[in-house]
Design a protein around this motif. Structure first.
Motif, PDB file in Angstrom:
ATOM      1  N   GLU A 117      10.680  37.435  59.266  1.00  0.00           N
ATOM      2  CA  GLU A 117      11.440  38.731  59.165  1.00  0.00           C
ATOM      3  C   GLU A 117      10.582  39.999  58.944  1.00  0.00           C
ATOM      4  OE1 GLU A 117      15.247  37.857  57.027  1.00  0.00           O
ATOM      5  OE2 GLU A 117      15.376  35.918  58.441  1.00  0.00           O
ATOM      6  N   LEU A 118       9.759  39.907  57.548  1.00  0.00           N
ATOM      7  CA  LEU A 118       9.121  40.815  57.404  1.00  0.00           C
ATOM      8  C   LEU A 118       7.687  41.612  58.048  1.00  0.00           C
ATOM      9  CD1 LEU A 118       9.040  40.201  53.955  1.00  0.00           C
ATOM     10  CD2 LEU A 118      11.198  40.828  54.674  1.00  0.00           C
ATOM     11  N   MET A 119       7.841  40.240  58.572  1.00  0.00           N
ATOM     12  CA  MET A 119       6.146  40.754  59.611  1.00  0.00           C
ATOM     13  C   MET A 119       6.099  41.880  60.735  1.00  0.00           C
ATOM     14  SD  MET A 119       5.070  36.733  59.790  1.00  0.00           S
ATOM     15  CE  MET A 119       3.805  37.190  61.020  1.00  0.00           C
ATOM     16  N   GLY A 120       5.395  43.176  60.659  1.00  0.00           N
ATOM     17  CA  GLY A 120       5.812  43.748  61.696  1.00  0.00           C
ATOM     18  C   GLY A 120       5.999  44.915  60.848  1.00  0.00           C
ATOM     19  N   GLU A 128      13.460  42.578  48.802  1.00  0.00           N
ATOM     20  CA  GLU A 128      13.963  42.141  50.162  1.00  0.00           C
ATOM     21  C   GLU A 128      12.877  41.134  50.415  1.00  0.00           C
ATOM     22  OE1 GLU A 128      14.295  44.161  54.291  1.00  0.00           O
ATOM     23  OE2 GLU A 128      12.925  45.872  52.827  1.00  0.00           O
ATOM     24  N   ILE A 129      11.973  41.021  48.744  1.00  0.00           N
ATOM     25  CA  ILE A 129      10.598  40.087  48.783  1.00  0.00           C
ATOM     26  C   ILE A 129      10.889  38.957  47.174  1.00  0.00           C
ATOM     27  CG2 ILE A 129       9.215  41.191  49.926  1.00  0.00           C
ATOM     28  CD1 ILE A 129       7.849  42.107  46.881  1.00  0.00           C
ATOM     29  N   ASP A 130      10.845  38.232  46.964  1.00  0.00           N
ATOM     30  CA  ASP A 130      10.164  37.709  45.535  1.00  0.00           C
ATOM     31  C   ASP A 130       9.599  38.018  44.828  1.00  0.00           C
ATOM     32  OD1 ASP A 130      11.288  35.754  43.565  1.00  0.00           O
ATOM     33  OD2 ASP A 130      11.124  34.182  44.522  1.00  0.00           O
ATOM     34  N   THR A 131       9.667  38.671  44.119  1.00  0.00           N
ATOM     35  CA  THR A 131       8.522  39.716  42.931  1.00  0.00           C
ATOM     36  C   THR A 131       8.733  38.813  41.857  1.00  0.00           C
ATOM     37  OG1 THR A 131      10.902  40.249  41.490  1.00  0.00           O
ATOM     38  CG2 THR A 131       9.065  41.490  43.701  1.00  0.00           C
ATOM     39  N   GLY A 132       8.863  37.573  42.490  1.00  0.00           N
ATOM     40  CA  GLY A 132       8.773  35.877  40.914  1.00  0.00           C
ATOM     41  C   GLY A 132       7.431  35.531  41.556  1.00  0.00           C
ATOM     42  N   LEU A 133       7.190  35.672  42.627  1.00  0.00           N
ATOM     43  CA  LEU A 133       5.756  34.999  43.084  1.00  0.00           C
ATOM     44  C   LEU A 133       4.746  36.061  42.950  1.00  0.00           C
ATOM     45  CD1 LEU A 133       7.614  33.768  46.335  1.00  0.00           C
ATOM     46  CD2 LEU A 133       7.400  32.843  44.293  1.00  0.00           C
ATOM     47  N   LEU A 134       5.178  37.281  42.787  1.00  0.00           N
ATOM     48  CA  LEU A 134       3.441  37.862  42.150  1.00  0.00           C
ATOM     49  C   LEU A 134       3.259  38.432  40.801  1.00  0.00           C
ATOM     50  CD1 LEU A 134       5.580  41.188  43.912  1.00  0.00           C
ATOM     51  CD2 LEU A 134       4.186  39.257  45.224  1.00  0.00           C
ATOM     52  N   VAL A 135       2.285  37.003  41.042  1.00  0.00           N
ATOM     53  CA  VAL A 135       1.100  36.704  39.591  1.00  0.00           C
ATOM     54  C   VAL A 135      -0.195  37.705  39.966  1.00  0.00           C
ATOM     55  CG1 VAL A 135       2.528  34.588  39.480  1.00  0.00           C
ATOM     56  CG2 VAL A 135       0.548  34.987  41.016  1.00  0.00           C
ATOM     57  N   GLY A 136      -0.196  38.258  38.601  1.00  0.00           N
ATOM     58  CA  GLY A 136      -1.697  38.762  38.357  1.00  0.00           C
ATOM     59  C   GLY A 136      -1.724  40.071  39.417  1.00  0.00           C
ATOM     60  N   SER A 137      -2.996  39.976  39.772  1.00  0.00           N
ATOM     61  CA  SER A 137      -3.399  41.133  40.694  1.00  0.00           C
ATOM     62  C   SER A 137      -2.736  40.783  41.936  1.00  0.00           C
ATOM     63  CB  SER A 137      -5.125  40.554  41.145  1.00  0.00           C
ATOM     64  OG  SER A 137      -4.863  39.327  41.576  1.00  0.00           O
ATOM     65  N   TRP A 138      -1.066  39.801  42.227  1.00  0.00           N
ATOM     66  CA  TRP A 138      -0.622  39.729  43.417  1.00  0.00           C
ATOM     67  C   TRP A 138       0.216  40.716  42.883  1.00  0.00           C
ATOM     68  CZ3 TRP A 138      -2.839  38.640  47.648  1.00  0.00           C
ATOM     69  CH2 TRP A 138      -3.531  37.670  48.057  1.00  0.00           C
ATOM     70  N   ARG A 139       0.241  41.753  41.599  1.00  0.00           N
ATOM     71  CA  ARG A 139       1.678  42.592  41.756  1.00  0.00           C
ATOM     72  C   ARG A 139       1.025  43.689  42.241  1.00  0.00           C
ATOM     73  NH1 ARG A 139       6.510  42.402  39.282  1.00  0.00           N
ATOM     74  NH2 ARG A 139       6.149  40.330  38.899  1.00  0.00           N
ATOM     75  N   ARG A 140      -0.205  43.699  42.139  1.00  0.00           N
ATOM     76  CA  ARG A 140      -0.554  45.751  42.713  1.00  0.00           C
ATOM     77  C   ARG A 140      -1.133  45.406  43.674  1.00  0.00           C
ATOM     78  NH1 ARG A 140      -3.091  44.088  37.492  1.00  0.00           N
ATOM     79  NH2 ARG A 140      -5.089  42.304  38.484  1.00  0.00           N
ATOM     80  N   VAL A 153       6.202  47.848  49.815  1.00  0.00           N
ATOM     81  CA  VAL A 153       5.391  46.630  49.284  1.00  0.00           C
ATOM     82  C   VAL A 153       4.736  46.849  50.957  1.00  0.00           C
ATOM     83  CG1 VAL A 153       7.175  45.993  47.693  1.00  0.00           C
ATOM     84  CG2 VAL A 153       6.736  44.460  50.139  1.00  0.00           C
ATOM     85  N   ASP A 154       3.241  46.408  50.381  1.00  0.00           N
ATOM     86  CA  ASP A 154       2.482  45.975  50.791  1.00  0.00           C
ATOM     87  C   ASP A 154       3.183  44.299  52.148  1.00  0.00           C
ATOM     88  OD1 ASP A 154       0.161  44.644  53.042  1.00  0.00           O
ATOM     89  OD2 ASP A 154      -0.888  46.292  51.807  1.00  0.00           O
ATOM     90  N   TRP A 155       3.897  44.259  52.898  1.00  0.00           N
ATOM     91  CA  TRP A 155       4.129  42.889  53.358  1.00  0.00           C
ATOM     92  C   TRP A 155       3.059  41.757  53.842  1.00  0.00           C
ATOM     93  CZ3 TRP A 155       2.789  41.674  58.042  1.00  0.00           C
ATOM     94  CH2 TRP A 155       2.742  42.252  59.581  1.00  0.00           C
ATOM     95  N   LYS A 156       1.840  42.383  54.019  1.00  0.00           N
ATOM     96  CA  LYS A 156       0.631  42.097  53.917  1.00  0.00           C
ATOM     97  C   LYS A 156       0.425  40.633  53.463  1.00  0.00           C
ATOM     98  CE  LYS A 156      -1.144  44.103  58.188  1.00  0.00           C
ATOM     99  NZ  LYS A 156      -2.075  44.615  59.681  1.00  0.00           N
ATOM    100  N   ALA A 157      -0.154  41.953  52.008  1.00  0.00           N
ATOM    101  CA  ALA A 157      -0.830  40.988  50.679  1.00  0.00           C
ATOM    102  C   ALA A 157       0.682  40.348  50.342  1.00  0.00           C
ATOM    103  CB  ALA A 157      -0.617  42.491  49.585  1.00  0.00           C
ATOM    104  N   TYR A 158       2.013  40.602  50.736  1.00  0.00           N
ATOM    105  CA  TYR A 158       3.324  39.248  50.194  1.00  0.00           C
ATOM    106  C   TYR A 158       2.454  38.612  50.995  1.00  0.00           C
ATOM    107  CZ  TYR A 158       7.592  37.935  49.704  1.00  0.00           C
ATOM    108  OH  TYR A 158       8.691  37.150  48.140  1.00  0.00           O
ATOM    109  N   VAL A 159       2.604  38.368  52.082  1.00  0.00           N
ATOM    110  CA  VAL A 159       1.959  37.291  52.830  1.00  0.00           C
ATOM    111  C   VAL A 159       1.486  36.189  52.156  1.00  0.00           C
ATOM    112  CG1 VAL A 159       1.162  36.188  54.709  1.00  0.00           C
ATOM    113  CG2 VAL A 159       3.251  38.178  55.429  1.00  0.00           C
ATOM    114  N   PHE A 160       0.561  36.317  52.271  1.00  0.00           N
ATOM    115  CA  PHE A 160      -1.397  35.678  51.157  1.00  0.00           C
ATOM    116  C   PHE A 160      -0.499  35.057  49.990  1.00  0.00           C
ATOM    117  CE2 PHE A 160      -3.709  38.081  54.802  1.00  0.00           C
ATOM    118  CZ  PHE A 160      -4.318  36.284  55.222  1.00  0.00           C
ATOM    119  N   CYS A 161       0.479  36.133  49.007  1.00  0.00           N
ATOM    120  CA  CYS A 161       0.740  35.912  47.981  1.00  0.00           C
ATOM    121  C   CYS A 161       1.084  34.857  48.154  1.00  0.00           C
ATOM    122  CB  CYS A 161       1.406  36.740  47.389  1.00  0.00           C
ATOM    123  SG  CYS A 161       1.971  36.468  45.556  1.00  0.00           S
ATOM    124  N   VAL A 162       2.624  34.273  49.122  1.00  0.00           N
ATOM    125  CA  VAL A 162       3.626  33.520  49.280  1.00  0.00           C
ATOM    126  C   VAL A 162       2.819  32.206  49.503  1.00  0.00           C
ATOM    127  CG1 VAL A 162       5.216  32.730  50.439  1.00  0.00           C
ATOM    128  CG2 VAL A 162       5.350  35.128  49.260  1.00  0.00           C
TER     129      VAL A 162
END
Length: 353
Positions: A117-120, A128-140, A153-162
């Motif tokens: 739903e977020l891609m594109g 719209e994202i789960d910020t609890g998954l953003l550990v360390g440098s992923w948060r930045r 937010v940078d949804w591409k970075a969020y994809v790889f974080c997930v």
């Protein structure tokens, strides 16, 4: 999966229908296993490992890096540029494979299912994202990248974080595929209820475990604590271990001990004693020692044995084991003609034997 077409034709309609259903279920499980094996290879070796190799030049690898360490930011930034690698399969992955999770791993597959739903989209907000998954440098990288507009937010970075979190949980089986044997829930095959109560005394006796888990865990905890203190006490005098300013543990590279001259001479002598023979001759000789060829029985269970059957079986093992097919092992001998090879392959070489 072991049945031959000629044998399946003899079954009645109900038996053939049951075989078809069992085959479909089995192949579905295998397909999910294969898909997740490929996902493991893609994430572990093609994405995470490659991105890390391109940014980390040190030869000494650190152990147990903390998840909030900035040292991971460089290769994670590199990873975001490879979004084209994961775009094709993400939507299909969450649609086809039914994932479950233990309580600790539940956020990862939940976030994974929301990615299509977020891609594109041009703008994705933090809500719209789960910020609890953003550990360390992923948060930045996700929330504070320089190119981001306020409130996005940078949804591409969020994809790889997930994906990184999902991959970690999948390997720990905190996340599992419901219709998979290799990547399934390991708890699903555990005994429970009355079945476990009946088997419990036998299992505990065979493993040498006490009936109360607390007693066993207390002994393990005491052993772990003693071992930890023993190792910690030797660290100041151990030149092979170094802690850096960030508290990371580094092991010095271990150098191999030189091989003694006696081992080199022994290896040369053994190699000189080994004759160069055809693989099929080795199999035939082993058959003569062990009678292993008699383990291959006719699919119908009959006792009749073909003449020189062991020769045909040895040839088929070479053909399949070396993946060369029938042609290299065919000859004018009756036991090695194409018709004989094909017949024995279909009726003797089975999964059961």
């Amino acid at each position: 999966m072991d049945g031959k077409a000629s044998l399946l034709r003899r079954h009645g309609d109900s038996r053939r229908l049951a075989t078809l259903l069992a085959t479909a279920v089995y192949l579905t499980t295998r397909a999910v296993d294969d898909a997740l094996d490929l996902l493991e290879v893609l994430i572990a070796t093609k994405l995470l490992a490659k991105a890390e190799r391109e940014t980390v030049k040190e030869k000494i690898k650190t152990l147990t890096p903390p998840l909030d360490s900035d040292a991971d930011e460089a290769w994670r930034s590199m990873l975001v540029t490879r979004f084209g690698t994961v775009r094709p399969f993400l939507k299909l992955l969450v649609k086809v494979v039914d994932f479950g999770a233990a309580p600790e791993g539940l956020p990862a597959p939940t976030a994974l299912k929301s990615l299509p739903e977020l891609m594109g989209r041009k703008k994705v907000g933090p809500a719209e994202i789960d910020t609890g998954l953003l550990v360390g440098s992923w948060r930045r990288l996700v929330l504070a990248a320089p190119h981001l507009e306020p409130g996005t937010v940078d949804w591409k970075a969020y994809v790889f974080c997930v994906l990184e979190q999902f991959h970690r949980m999948l390997r720990r089986r905190e996340v599992f595929a419901k219709n998979s044997s290799k990547w399934g829930d390991p708890r699903a095959k555990l005994l429970a209820g009355q079945a476990w109560e009946q088997a419990k005394p036998t299992v505990l006796a065979s493993l040498g475990l006490p009936a109360a888990a607390d007693e066993h865990l207390a002994a393990r905890a005491a052993l772990l604590d003693g071992t930890y203190r023993e190792v910690a006490g030797r660290l100041p005098d151990n030149a092979q271990i170094v802690f850096d300013d960030d508290g990371r543990l580094h092991f010095a590279a271990l150098q191999p001990e030189p091989e003694p001259a006696s081992l080199l001479d022994l290896r040369a002598a053994v190699n000189a004693m080994l004759p160069r023979v055809d693989l099929s001759e080795v199999l035939l000789e082993v058959f003569s020692w062990t009678g292993a060829d008699t383990a291959f029985t006719w699919v119908t269970g009959g006792e009749a044995r073909l003449k020189d059957l062991h020769v045909t079986i040895a040839a088929l093992l070479v053909a399949h084991g070396c993946n060369v097919g029938y042609t290299p092992v065919i000859s004018g001998v009756d036991a090695l003609k194409y018709g004989r090879l094909s017949h024995v392959d279909q009726t003797y070489l089975r999964l059961a034997t």
